[in-house]
Design a protein around this motif. Structure first.
Motif, short mmCIF file in Angstrom:
data_model
loop_
_atom_site.label_atom_id
_atom_site.label_comp_id
_atom_site.label_asym_id
_atom_site.label_seq_id
_atom_site.Cartn_x
_atom_site.Cartn_y
_atom_site.Cartn_z
N TYR A 140 0.88 -1.11 -0.09
CA TYR A 140 -0.03 -0.11 -0.02
C TYR A 140 1.01 1.35 -0.02
O TYR A 140 0.54 2.58 0.25
CB TYR A 140 -0.94 0.02 1.31
CG TYR A 140 -2.04 -1.00 1.01
CD1 TYR A 140 -3.16 -0.93 0.38
CD2 TYR A 140 -1.67 -2.27 1.78
CE1 TYR A 140 -4.22 -1.73 0.27
CE2 TYR A 140 -2.86 -3.22 1.53
CZ TYR A 140 -4.25 -3.07 1.02
OH TYR A 140 -5.07 -3.91 0.72
N GLN A 141 2.02 1.23 -0.34
CA GLN A 141 2.93 2.42 -0.33
C GLN A 141 2.85 3.17 0.98
O GLN A 141 2.76 4.51 0.78
CB GLN A 141 2.86 3.05 -1.75
CG GLN A 141 3.65 2.34 -2.76
CD GLN A 141 3.70 3.44 -3.92
OE1 GLN A 141 3.40 4.63 -3.89
NE2 GLN A 141 3.91 2.88 -5.34
N LYS A 142 3.10 2.64 1.92
CA LYS A 142 3.05 3.58 3.60
C LYS A 142 4.09 3.06 4.29
O LYS A 142 4.89 2.14 4.08
CB LYS A 142 2.01 2.94 4.16
CG LYS A 142 0.41 3.47 3.59
CD LYS A 142 -0.68 3.01 4.33
CE LYS A 142 -2.02 3.12 3.69
NZ LYS A 142 -2.22 4.60 3.15
N LEU A 143 4.68 4.04 4.85
CA LEU A 143 5.90 4.14 5.89
C LEU A 143 5.25 4.25 7.21
O LEU A 143 4.72 5.47 7.43
CB LEU A 143 6.92 5.25 5.20
CG LEU A 143 8.04 5.41 6.37
CD1 LEU A 143 8.93 4.15 6.52
CD2 LEU A 143 8.84 6.63 5.94
N THR A 144 5.73 3.57 8.21
CA THR A 144 5.31 3.61 9.44
C THR A 144 6.57 3.66 10.47
O THR A 144 7.34 3.07 10.21
CB THR A 144 4.47 2.31 9.91
OG1 THR A 144 3.67 1.92 8.70
CG2 THR A 144 3.78 2.64 11.17
N THR A 145 6.57 4.87 11.09
CA THR A 145 7.59 5.34 12.07
C THR A 145 7.26 5.52 13.23
O THR A 145 6.13 5.81 13.70
CB THR A 145 8.40 6.52 11.36
OG1 THR A 145 7.33 7.62 11.24
CG2 THR A 145 8.85 6.28 9.98
N SER A 146 8.47 5.31 14.35
CA SER A 146 7.94 5.56 15.88
C SER A 146 9.32 6.13 16.66
O SER A 146 10.49 5.50 16.04
CB SER A 146 7.41 4.19 16.52
OG SER A 146 7.27 4.56 17.84
N ASP A 147 9.17 6.99 17.39
CA ASP A 147 10.29 7.56 18.21
C ASP A 147 10.20 6.96 19.57
O ASP A 147 9.37 6.53 19.84
CB ASP A 147 9.96 9.00 17.88
CG ASP A 147 8.84 9.71 18.50
OD1 ASP A 147 8.37 9.18 19.42
OD2 ASP A 147 8.58 10.77 17.99
N GLN A 148 11.05 7.77 20.22
CA GLN A 148 11.40 6.99 21.78
C GLN A 148 10.31 7.89 22.67
O GLN A 148 10.20 7.21 23.81
CB GLN A 148 12.74 7.81 22.31
CG GLN A 148 12.78 9.19 22.45
CD GLN A 148 14.05 9.95 22.70
OE1 GLN A 148 14.91 9.71 22.04
NE2 GLN A 148 14.13 10.60 23.94
N ASN A 149 9.51 8.64 22.19
CA ASN A 149 8.16 9.00 22.89
C ASN A 149 6.99 8.27 22.82
O ASN A 149 5.95 8.68 23.34
CB ASN A 149 7.95 10.59 22.45
CG ASN A 149 9.11 11.64 22.96
OD1 ASN A 149 10.04 11.13 23.83
ND2 ASN A 149 9.48 12.37 22.00
N GLY A 150 6.97 7.31 21.97
CA GLY A 150 5.90 6.53 21.57
C GLY A 150 4.91 7.07 20.45
O GLY A 150 3.90 6.59 20.23
N MET A 178 7.11 -2.97 15.08
CA MET A 178 6.01 -2.98 14.41
C MET A 178 6.07 -3.74 13.23
O MET A 178 7.23 -3.87 12.81
CB MET A 178 5.89 -1.43 13.92
CG MET A 178 5.42 -0.46 15.07
SD MET A 178 5.05 1.19 14.34
CE MET A 178 6.57 1.78 13.44
N SER A 179 5.24 -4.52 13.02
CA SER A 179 5.21 -5.38 12.05
C SER A 179 4.05 -5.53 11.11
O SER A 179 2.85 -5.66 11.52
CB SER A 179 5.73 -6.85 12.37
OG SER A 179 5.78 -7.82 11.32
N TRP A 180 4.25 -5.24 9.78
CA TRP A 180 3.01 -5.46 8.87
C TRP A 180 3.01 -6.98 8.27
O TRP A 180 4.05 -7.49 8.43
CB TRP A 180 3.38 -4.93 7.43
CG TRP A 180 3.06 -3.26 7.78
CD1 TRP A 180 4.01 -2.28 7.96
CD2 TRP A 180 1.81 -2.62 7.84
NE1 TRP A 180 3.52 -1.02 8.13
CE2 TRP A 180 1.92 -1.26 7.96
CE3 TRP A 180 0.49 -2.95 7.66
CZ2 TRP A 180 1.06 -0.15 7.99
CZ3 TRP A 180 -0.52 -2.09 7.63
CH2 TRP A 180 -0.23 -0.50 7.96
#
Length: 1209
Positions: A140-150, A178-180
């Motif tokens: 689906y051409q999406k990028l999922t990111t996360s940082d140290q603050n949740g 995180m895992s698709w």
């Protein structure tokens, strides 16, 4: 076998007391791994160089470095496998999306060799803390990111740039993983505090769960999305179903006997998107920070592959095909105090493929590119890119590239034989393929025989993949090589030699070798420690075999009589060996990619003053992943270093060529290279652009000198740098300029006898234009040569040229432009050749036109037959003269398709009446057969017919026998059989209509018999008297010939009986009771055909219905007197008669009408077969076939005779 042989220690107990089967061995491992922790597997295989996949190698080298702004430290990286975007995250909210793209117009610069630049370098703003996780949803051409603050952000691509689409923050804990899932529909997010959220791609929450008392750090989906793996901070892994229900705790075999705290460095589950290396291949990799790793077939695998990497691990990942696992981390350097960043590469079976060292202080993550040819590594504030040179299973033979790959929909390897010359492709599916080895026109596919059997197979194939000869061997073919006559396969302990046979021309030397080999046996096996001496003294050592051992020992053997000539000791672990064309030098590529050379025949004095054979040459090259010696020059070789190809002459390099191709062939100063990386991106559709030819410098220079300076200077240069290809180049240039002296000298130097003969022939020609035309033809410029011949008014030479080329269309055109004595025969030949051209391509309609003009009756007949144009074939047969040799063949064509008449005509035309009769018999045309037999006085037909009929009757095929007699005009015999069937059916009480039909058919056969006899007699007395006399004579003869049986005297009695029987019942049911009674009265004459009980029962019924109780009474009297009835049946009739005649007087009311019928007698009137009534009128209709009558007023209602069903005239 010659020399001392030692039995290979297969099946002997090893140091641990366990026995090994052939083909099994311990997995390679780093120090510190216990034997009990390791699982044994059959070794996979080795490719065409003899490079083992069991101890397989891949080459990798750093190719590019990208720095982050302000030296911000990177934490994570992820490479989008489909679209090629690279996302990297680091401190201070750094998040970038990059894209590497190659930009070149040069067709030769493709793949890794093409220069790559950043086509995208976008910083994404939205995170404030350190970005710790980046993961792609490729579908689906999406990028999922996360940082140290949740904070979690989902990014989407819009008009070439990335924008925020969704945002989420629990504000309670930090996201750890995180895992698709495989289809990109669901994402699983795990938080450090034990919270788990599963959401859909559109942002909806599917379910959530809090796992109490645990700290989560990793998550992975199974390939079918039915299971989830949760990695805990304490190193445990729990398996849950896709609804969040706990299933089981995973057993971690790799942590047996490990003390101290461990944490999970990575979990990666390959989903099988590109197929598997082999069926049931390990695909779930789990690695811990202490370097222990296990690779499992599924989440409940009780016997996983175990590895100790011997390093501190930070990240792991499978490549796109699940064939290579990269493990990134750091390792203590032996010579230094600091740690060295290292990436280790393994197969799914735990076999080590190689090590890549990376500069910098701290490596944090890695990610593979979608094609598996590059890997991105984050170190400090840099992204390093490394190129991968995979160890493909491939080879090159006879203009054919052979390569193997896996497909998702099949468990076997798909082996493709791609003919690069004609662009044809042949595909074979091979189970458990180990390696592909090629030489000359043939290749060897090494495979495992069976999963449950320890044997292996070497399959000899030609260049289109046809298996020619399989050989079953007991040793593991880790290394395989081949020559034009021999295949050599080696395991760790022994080597096997097989002299294979193929139907191909060989030189006298090779034939001599085969002859000797046959005496010694085609297959032999030696242990590596044997010292065979060879059986014959003074054998010419034209070929050698070199074996390398892990200790650094090289053993040199002579072929074909295997004798150990020499042992050499070198301080390296060889990975690939290659001998030059005269076996004087050996090229060695070691496991680190260092290329060295060894002179096998040089004699030098060592440090102790002793003379030794063999010298290590000073040339050394690094980062080498492929090399090839020239086939025709022992000093020429090509080397692949990174993305450059170097050509060496006498160990001196030429300027490099940018390419990433694998070298196929080096011959005639030309290198053929194949871009396997590009081919295997879409292996089902290889492109000719991926085959690249490179000319080496001396060839380029010679061509430039000839074009720009002149033949004289070029001749001097070639004299200084001699090679047959250069002399041929000079000869061709001299021919173009008609410098015959130089051309002849050059042809002599390159040993081209045909060229010398051609120059001599040119010298004998007087005309300059003629010489130029001949040269043009020699160089393949046929249009130009033809034009020159025609300008000189030499049409004969132009035709001769086209004849040699087999261009018959042009020959025909040239013939039609003029006339000559020999033209007619040549014209016929041309027409036939063009006909052959069309016929070979299944265009037979076009071929026929040309065969007609070429008067080629044989091919014409073939074309007509193949087109099923039997009219044309018949016309052809009729146009041929009598006794033509083609007539029997045409007749057989007609026989094959069942056309009897045409076949007979053809056979008779070529005077073969016996064959004609046989054809009629074969096709069941017995009447024709009898007719032919009589006309040609052949007496055996009657006996043949009788024999065949009796055969049919024995098999109870009476109807077939009748048909046989009928077709042969034996009507009397046919009628006898038909009457027999009718009588049998009547006895069985079958339906009366069926019985009537059978009697009618029998009677018709008798009528045909009568007609036949009359005609025969007519023929005898023809011309002697009137027709009446001849008919009478026919009847008299018939009377004499026929027996006095009932069916010749009155053939229609049976048909009449059942006809009236059916008619009476029909009339009774339709209510015509009086008519029914009249019809039933006729049945009294047929008691011999229909049982009397049926006749008189029907008569009594009709009489009763018609109130003719007198007739009814007579019928009852007859029934009561029948001897065939039992006393019970007679009593029943008496009781019924008593019941009827107590009520009614037994007298007929209309006596006068029935008198005639009741009295009967000789002078009775003819009966109408339509109504059953007597015919009193003079006018009535009589059937021409059965001679029965119908009332004149009744016949108008019928189209067919009511009795025999022949048409009413």
């Amino acid at each position: 076998m010659h020399g001392r042989r030692r039995k290979c220690p297969f099946g002997a107990p090893d140091a641990t007391g366990r026995r090994r089967l052939p083909g099994q061995r311990e997995l390679p491992r780093a120090a510190g791994t216990r034997d009990s922790q390791l699982r044994r597997f059959p070794v996979a295989g080795f490719d065409c160089w003899g490079r083992p996949l069991g101890v397989s190698r891949m080459f990798f080298y750093l190719s590019k470095k990208v720095a982050m702004p302000n030296n911000v430290k990177l934490k994570c990286v992820s490479w989008n496998k489909d679209q090629g975007f690279i996302a990297c995250g680091g401190d201070d909210g750094l998040l970038k999306v990059l894209k590497l793209e190659t930009q070149t117009d040069d067709t030769k610069l493709r793949g890794l060799a093409a220069p790559s630049n950043l086509s995208m370098n976008q910083a994404l703003e939205g995170h404030s803390g350190s970005v710790q996780i980046v993961t792609w949803n490729e579908q689906y051409q999406k990028l999922t990111t996360s940082d140290q603050n949740g904070l979690i952000i989902v990014w989407m691509l819009y008009k070439g740039s990335w924008y925020e689409e969704m945002i989420n923050n629990r504000n309670k804990s930090v996201v750890r993983s995180m895992s698709w899932n495989a289809d990109g529909q669901k994402i699983c997010i795990v938080y450090e505090d034990g919270a788990v959220i599963v959401g859909s791609v559109d942002g909806n929450r599917i379910w959530g769960k809090d796992l109490k008392g645990v700290q989560l750090c990793h998550v992975a989906w199974s390939a079918d999305s039915k299971a989830l793996l949760f990695g805990m901070a304490n190193g445990e892994i729990h398996i849950y179903d896709n609804q969040g229900n706990f299933m089981v705790k995973m057993k971690l075999n790799c942590l047996v006997n490990v003390t101290g705290a461990v944490s999970i460095a990575g979990i990666h589950w390959y989903h099988g998107t590109e197929g598997y290396v082999e069926p049931d291949c390990p695909c779930l990799a789990i690695c811990f920070d202490n370097g222990r790793c296990q690779i499992m077939r599924h989440e409940n695998d009780q016997n996983p592959v175990l590895i100790d990497t011997g390093m501190y691990v930070v990240s792991i990942q499978w490549n796109h095909a699940g064939s290579v696992l990269a493990v990134a981390g750091s390792q203590k350097a032996i010579t230094q105090d600091k740690d060295v960043n290292t990436v280790q590469f393994y197969t799914p079976f735990g076999e080590h493929l190689g090590t890549l060292k990376v500069p910098g202080k701290h490596m944090s993550a890695l990610s593979w590119e979608g094609g598996g040819l590059k890997i991105a590594l984050t170190v400090d504030s840099f992204i390093y890119f490394a190129n991968i040179r995979p160890d493909y299973k491939w080879g090159y033979c006879s203009n054919t590239v052979v390569y193997a790959y896996t497909r998702r929909d099949r468990p076997e390897y798909c082996v493709t034989f791609w003919d690069t010359k004609n662009n044809d492709k042949y595909v074979k599916y091979v189970k458990s393929l180990i390696s592909i080895t090629t030489c000359g026109d043939f290749c060897i596919l090494a495979t495992k025989a069976d999963e449950n059997h320890p044997q292996f197979v070497l399959v000899l194939c030609n260049s289109i993949g046809t298996p020619l000869d399989p050989k079953y061997i007991d040793l593991v073919p880790l290394f395989v090589t081949m020559t034009k006559t021999h295949v050599i396969a080696a395991s760790k302990e022994a080597f096997y030699i097989w002299q294979y046979r193929v139907a191909k021309k060989l030189t006298a030397l090779e034939i001599n070798q085969i002859t000797r080999s046959r005496k010694e046996g085609r297959e032999r096996i030696y242990h590596v420690d044997d010292t065979p001496s060879g059986s014959l003294d003074g054998v010419l050592d034209y070929s050698k075999a070199i074996q390398s051992r892990e200790s650094g020992t090289f053993q040199r053997y002579s072929l074909p009589n295997v004798g150990l000539i020499q042992k050499y000791f070198l301080d390296c672990q060889a990975y690939q060996l290659s001998l030059n064309c005269n076996s004087s030098r050996l090229a060695i590529i070691d496991i680190l990619g260092v290329l060295t050379f060894f002179d096998l025949d040089a004699r030098v004095t060592d440090s102790t003053g002793q003379q030794v054979v063999g010298e290590l040459l000073k040339l050394e090259r690094k980062d080498v992943w492929d090399m090839k010696w020239a086939k025709d020059n022992p000093d020429l070789f090509a080397v692949m270093e990174k993305t450059r190809m170097y050509v060496f002459r006498n160990l001196d390099p030429e300027e490099p060529i940018q390419t990433s191709g694998y070298i196929c062939n080096f011959e005639d100063l030309e290198i053929k290279s194949v871009l396997l990386d590009e081919i295997l991106k879409n292996p089902e559709y290889p492109n000719k652009d991926y085959i690249i030819n490179f000319e080496i410098r001396s060839l380029r220079d010679s061509r430039a000198l000839i074009e720009k300076v002149g033949i004289e200077d070029a001749s001097q240069f070639i004299e200084d740098n001699p090679h047959p290809r250069l002399w041929r180049l000079l000869a061709e240039a001299a021919l173009q300029k008609l410098d015959l002296h130089t051309a002849e000298q050059a042809f002599v130097r390159c040993k081209d006898y045909q060229g010398i003969k051609f120059v001599k022939r040119l010298g004998n020609l007087q005309s300059e234009p003629m010489k130029q035309a001949e040269v043009a033809a020699y160089f393949g410029r046929f249009e130009e040569a033809e034009r020159m011949y025609l300008d000189m008014d030499r049409r004969d030479l132009a035709i001769g040229l086209r004849l040699k080329l087999g261009d018959w269309f042009r020959v025909l055109q040239l013939l039609k432009t003029g006339s000559g004595d020999a033209d007619d025969s040549l014209l016929e030949q041309a027409h036939n050749a063009i006909g052959d051209y069309f016929a070979d391509r299944q265009k037979r309609l076009n071929a026929i036109q040309y065969y007609v003009q070429g008067r080629n009756q044989e091919r014409l007949a073939e074309c007509y037959y193949m087109l099923e144009d039997y009219v044309g074939l018949e016309n052809l047969a009729s146009s041929l003269p009598e006794n033509h040799k083609l007539l029997p063949e045409i007749a057989q064509m007609f026989v094959r398709v069942g056309m009897c008449e045409q076949a007979v005509t053809a056979f008779l035309k070529c005077n073969q009446p016996k064959a004609a009769v046989d054809t009629c018999v074969h096709l069941n045309q017995w009447n024709k057969a009898v007719e032919l037999a009589k006309s040609h006085n052949m007496k055996e037909i009657g006996s043949l017919l009788a024999r065949y009929a009796s055969h049919l009757l024995e098999k109870n095929k009476t109807l077939d026998a009748i048909e046989l007699y009928r077709k042969a005009n034996y009507f009397y015999d046919a009628a006898k059989l038909m009457f027999k069937i009718a009588d049998e059916e009547a006895k069985k009480r079958t339906k009366p209509l069926r019985v009537k039909k059978l009697y009618v058919l029998a009677a018709l056969l008798i009528e045909q018999y009568h007609e036949q006899m009359k005609n025969a007699q007519r023929g005898k007395v023809k011309g002697k008297s009137s027709e009446a006399t001849s008919a009478l004579a026919g009847l008299l003869e018939e009377e004499v010939l026929s027996t006095s049986s009932r069916f010749t005297d009155n053939a229609w009695r049976g048909a009449e009986a059942y006809h009236f029987f059916i008619l009476a019942q029909r009339q009774l049911y339709e209510g015509y009771v009086d008519t029914a009674l009249k019809t039933a009265l006729h049945l009294r004459d047929y008691e011999d055909i229909i049982p009397a009980v049926e006749i008189y029962s029907l008569l009594a019924l009709c009489a009763c219905a018609s109130r003719a109780f007198g007739t009814c009474s007579k019928a009852f009297i007859k029934l009561e007197s029948l001897e065939t009835l039992s006393s019970e049946q007679k009593q029943q009739y008496e009781d019924l008669a008593l019941e009827i005649f107590t009520k009614h007087t037994p007298k007929d009311n209309r006596k006068s009408e029935l008198d005639g019928l009741l009295e009967g007698g000789e002078g009775k009137l003819p009966t109408c077969v339509a109504t059953g009534s007597p015919i009193a009128e003079y006018q009535f209709w009589m059937c021409s076939v059965c001679k029965h009558c119908v009332l004149a007023q009744e016949i108008n209602n019928y189209n067919f005779c009511p009795l025999c069903h022949s048409a009413v005239g």
